[in-house]
Design an enzyme around this catalytic site. Structure first.
Site, PDB file in Angstrom:
ATOM      1  N   GLY A  17      90.581  -2.685  60.063  1.00  0.00           N
ATOM      2  CA  GLY A  17      91.309  -2.500  61.312  1.00  0.00           C
ATOM      3  C   GLY A  17      92.300  -3.627  61.524  1.00  0.00           C
ATOM      4  O   GLY A  17      92.371  -4.569  60.724  1.00  0.00           O
ATOM      5  N   ASP A  77      92.717   5.798  59.915  1.00  0.00           N
ATOM      6  CA  ASP A  77      91.575   5.677  60.826  1.00  0.00           C
ATOM      7  C   ASP A  77      91.537   6.842  61.807  1.00  0.00           C
ATOM      8  O   ASP A  77      90.471   7.388  62.103  1.00  0.00           O
ATOM      9  CB  ASP A  77      91.590   4.326  61.563  1.00  0.00           C
ATOM     10  CG  ASP A  77      92.893   4.041  62.308  1.00  0.00           C
ATOM     11  OD1 ASP A  77      93.921   4.718  62.060  1.00  0.00           O
ATOM     12  OD2 ASP A  77      92.877   3.125  63.162  1.00  0.00           O
TER      13      ASP A  77
HETATM   14  N1  LIG Z   1      85.076  -9.877  67.927  1.00  0.00           N
HETATM   15  C1  LIG Z   1      86.013  -9.054  68.386  1.00  0.00           C
HETATM   16  N2  LIG Z   1      87.253  -9.086  67.860  1.00  0.00           N
HETATM   17  C2  LIG Z   1      88.210  -8.237  68.293  1.00  0.00           C
HETATM   18  N3  LIG Z   1      88.017  -7.332  69.271  1.00  0.00           N
HETATM   19  C3  LIG Z   1      86.799  -7.271  69.839  1.00  0.00           C
HETATM   20  C4  LIG Z   1      85.743  -8.106  69.421  1.00  0.00           C
HETATM   21  N4  LIG Z   1      84.652  -7.772  70.153  1.00  0.00           N
HETATM   22  C5  LIG Z   1      85.022  -6.791  70.986  1.00  0.00           C
HETATM   23  N5  LIG Z   1      86.302  -6.480  70.819  1.00  0.00           N
HETATM   24  C6  LIG Z   1      87.040  -5.452  71.557  1.00  0.00           C
HETATM   25  O1  LIG Z   1      87.341  -4.438  70.641  1.00  0.00           O
HETATM   26  C7  LIG Z   1      88.717  -4.081  70.711  1.00  0.00           C
HETATM   27  C8  LIG Z   1      89.224  -3.937  69.293  1.00  0.00           C
HETATM   28  O2  LIG Z   1      88.503  -2.844  68.749  1.00  0.00           O
HETATM   29  P1  LIG Z   1      88.175  -2.694  67.215  1.00  0.00           P
HETATM   30  O3  LIG Z   1      87.328  -3.812  66.751  1.00  0.00           O
HETATM   31  O4  LIG Z   1      87.688  -1.306  67.048  1.00  0.00           O
HETATM   32  O5  LIG Z   1      89.672  -2.869  66.669  1.00  0.00           O
HETATM   33  P2  LIG Z   1      90.192  -2.992  65.189  1.00  0.00           P
HETATM   34  O6  LIG Z   1      89.293  -3.742  64.295  1.00  0.00           O
HETATM   35  O7  LIG Z   1      91.593  -3.488  65.272  1.00  0.00           O
HETATM   36  O8  LIG Z   1      90.169  -1.542  64.728  1.00  0.00           O
HETATM   37  P3  LIG Z   1      91.350  -0.539  64.825  1.00  0.00           P
HETATM   38  O9  LIG Z   1      92.463  -1.060  63.972  1.00  0.00           O
HETATM   39  O10 LIG Z   1      90.685   0.662  64.301  1.00  0.00           O
HETATM   40  O11 LIG Z   1      91.749  -0.437  66.245  1.00  0.00           O
HETATM   41  C9  LIG Z   1      89.440  -5.155  71.518  1.00  0.00           C
HETATM   42  O12 LIG Z   1      90.266  -4.561  72.493  1.00  0.00           O
HETATM   43  C10 LIG Z   1      88.320  -5.990  72.158  1.00  0.00           C
HETATM   44  O13 LIG Z   1      88.268  -5.831  73.567  1.00  0.00           O
HETATM   45  C1  LIG Z   2      97.645   3.295  65.613  1.00  0.00           C
HETATM   46  C2  LIG Z   2      96.776   2.453  64.702  1.00  0.00           C
HETATM   47  C3  LIG Z   2      97.290   1.009  64.698  1.00  0.00           C
HETATM   48  C4  LIG Z   2      95.358   2.477  65.283  1.00  0.00           C
HETATM   49  O1  LIG Z   2      94.488   1.722  64.510  1.00  0.00           O
HETATM   50  C5  LIG Z   2      96.731   3.041  63.272  1.00  0.00           C
HETATM   51  O2  LIG Z   2      96.200   4.321  63.300  1.00  0.00           O
HETATM   52  C6  LIG Z   2      98.100   3.092  62.646  1.00  0.00           C
HETATM   53  O3  LIG Z   2      98.598   2.106  62.165  1.00  0.00           O
HETATM   54  N1  LIG Z   2      98.723   4.306  62.641  1.00  0.00           N
HETATM   55  C7  LIG Z   2     100.003   4.594  62.028  1.00  0.00           C
HETATM   56  C8  LIG Z   2     100.920   5.320  62.956  1.00  0.00           C
HETATM   57  C9  LIG Z   2     100.393   6.632  63.501  1.00  0.00           C
HETATM   58  O4  LIG Z   2      99.203   6.915  63.483  1.00  0.00           O
HETATM   59  O5  LIG Z   2     101.237   7.434  63.957  1.00  0.00           O
END
Ligand SMILES: Nc1ncnc2c1ncn2[C@@H]1O[C@H](COP(=O)(O)OP(=O)(O)OP(=O)(O)O)[C@@H](O)[C@H]1O
Ligand SMILES: CC(C)(CO)[C@@H](O)C(=O)NCCC(=O)O
Ligand SMILES: [K+]
Length: 270
Positions: A20, A110
């Site tokens: 992510g 994702d």
């Molecule tokens: N340790 C952490 N690091 C980052 N975000 C966290 C954490 N713990 C909780 N969160 C919450 O989770 C959210 C981010 O979600 P998630 O971890 O699913 O994002 P990600 O890894 O960037 O995944 P994606 O790219 O699928 O969104 C933030 O808005 C935050 O409020």
């Molecule tokens: C929107 C995010 C950042 C969410 O994780 C990811 O799905 C992404 O980079 N998407 C590409 C653009 C789109 O989904 O239209």
């Protein structure tokens, strides 16, 4: 387990890595069953050998050597994907692995995996609300065809944006309770503005979706999903019975993709 894939070897261990924008999400699978899920930081640099570095493995010892397992990656961060290019047994999932129609070429993997996993489990049509770094809506109809969706900054990103781009506003962290809406201090005012606006916006998207697909399931996932899911019924009472919370939704989609491609042996060995 869903209808679209069956496992050949029920005992086989493998690792799912969802990359992510904020962090790495990991699951250790035995066949189709998740044994353990954890999060880690992004990798900071290129990996010289073919081991999975210990800093991204779970803190407690587990019975198998996780660093030797086949690794299935779904990533929305290309630079992070590149760091795994020398890993011994790695498969990177792409949109071509996903049997949904009408996907546009740069749709986030994702989003596609989560909505496939949700639809395979709860049936199509299906709407996924993924509350991660970005907050996304992804809707698929009864013909397994992408209807569309939306992307906005996630909760933490909204707090960070205000804190970083204003002189007087602090960077606020999400707390576990709902704020007072008509705030009389700055921190509560920021919480109120972001949280009530996001909750109302999500409710509005879901109501619109249900006008088109009245019996569709709606599934929440992502880092902020629990907070939003818990508080949304105050905005739409029927939310409580017609929506679901599934922290591992992306892994459900990855499981379908992994088991399906493993059957057709497109597993890549470097
Ligand atoms: N340790 C952490 N690091 C980052 N975000 C966290 C954490 N713990 C909780 N969160 C919450 O989770 C959210 C981010 O979600 P998630 O971890 O699913 O994002 P990600 O890894 O960037 O995944 P994606 O790219 O699928 O969104 C933030 O808005 C935050 O409020
Ligand atoms: C929107 C995010 C950042 C969410 O994780 C990811 O799905 C992404 O980079 N998407 C590409 C653009 C789109 O989904 O239209
Ligand atoms: K960018």
């Amino acid at each position: 387990m869903g209808k679209t894939a069956k496992i050949t070897n029920k005992k086989q261990d493998w690792l799912a890595l969802a990359i992510g924008n904020s962090r790495l999400h990991w699951a250790w699978f035995r066949g189709e069953v998740i044994q353990l899920a954890w999060d880690s930081q992004h990798l900071s640099g290129f990996r010289q050998n073919c081991q999975i570095p210990p800093e991204v493995l779970p803190p407690n010892q587990v019975s198998v050597n996780l660093s030797q397992l086949p690794l299935c990656i779904a990533s929305v961060v290309p630079e992070q994907t590149l760091l795994w290019r020398n890993a011994a047994l790695v498969q990177v999932i792409t949109l071509s692995n996903i049997p949904l129609n009408n996907l546009y070429s740069n749709l986030g993997i994702d989003r596609a995996l989560a909505v496939w996993g949700a639809g395979d489990t709860y049936g199509f049509p299906c709407l996924v609300v993924d509350a991660g770094t970005a907050l996304t809506f992804t809707g698929v109809d009864g013909n397994h065809s992408l209807v569309g969706g939306a992307i906005l900054p996630g909760l933490r990103l909204q707090f960070q944006a205000l804190g970083q781009h204003t002189a007087a506003l602090p960077e606020v962290e999400l707390t576990s309770t709902l704020p007072l809406r008509w705030a009389v201090d700055t921190i509560t005012a920021i919480e109120s503005g972001i949280i009530y606006t996001v909750l109302a916006g999500i409710a509005n998207f879901i109501v619109d979706w249900w006008q088109q697909f009245p019996n569709s399931s709606v599934v929440f996932t992502g880092g902020d999903a629990y907070y939003l899911y818990k508080n949304l019924p105050k905005f739409i009472p029927e939310m409580a019975t017609k929506t679901k919370l599934e922290p591992h939704l992306l892994f459900w989609g990855m499981r379908l993709a992994y088991l399906q491609s493993n059957q057709s042996k497109i597993f890549k060995k470097n």
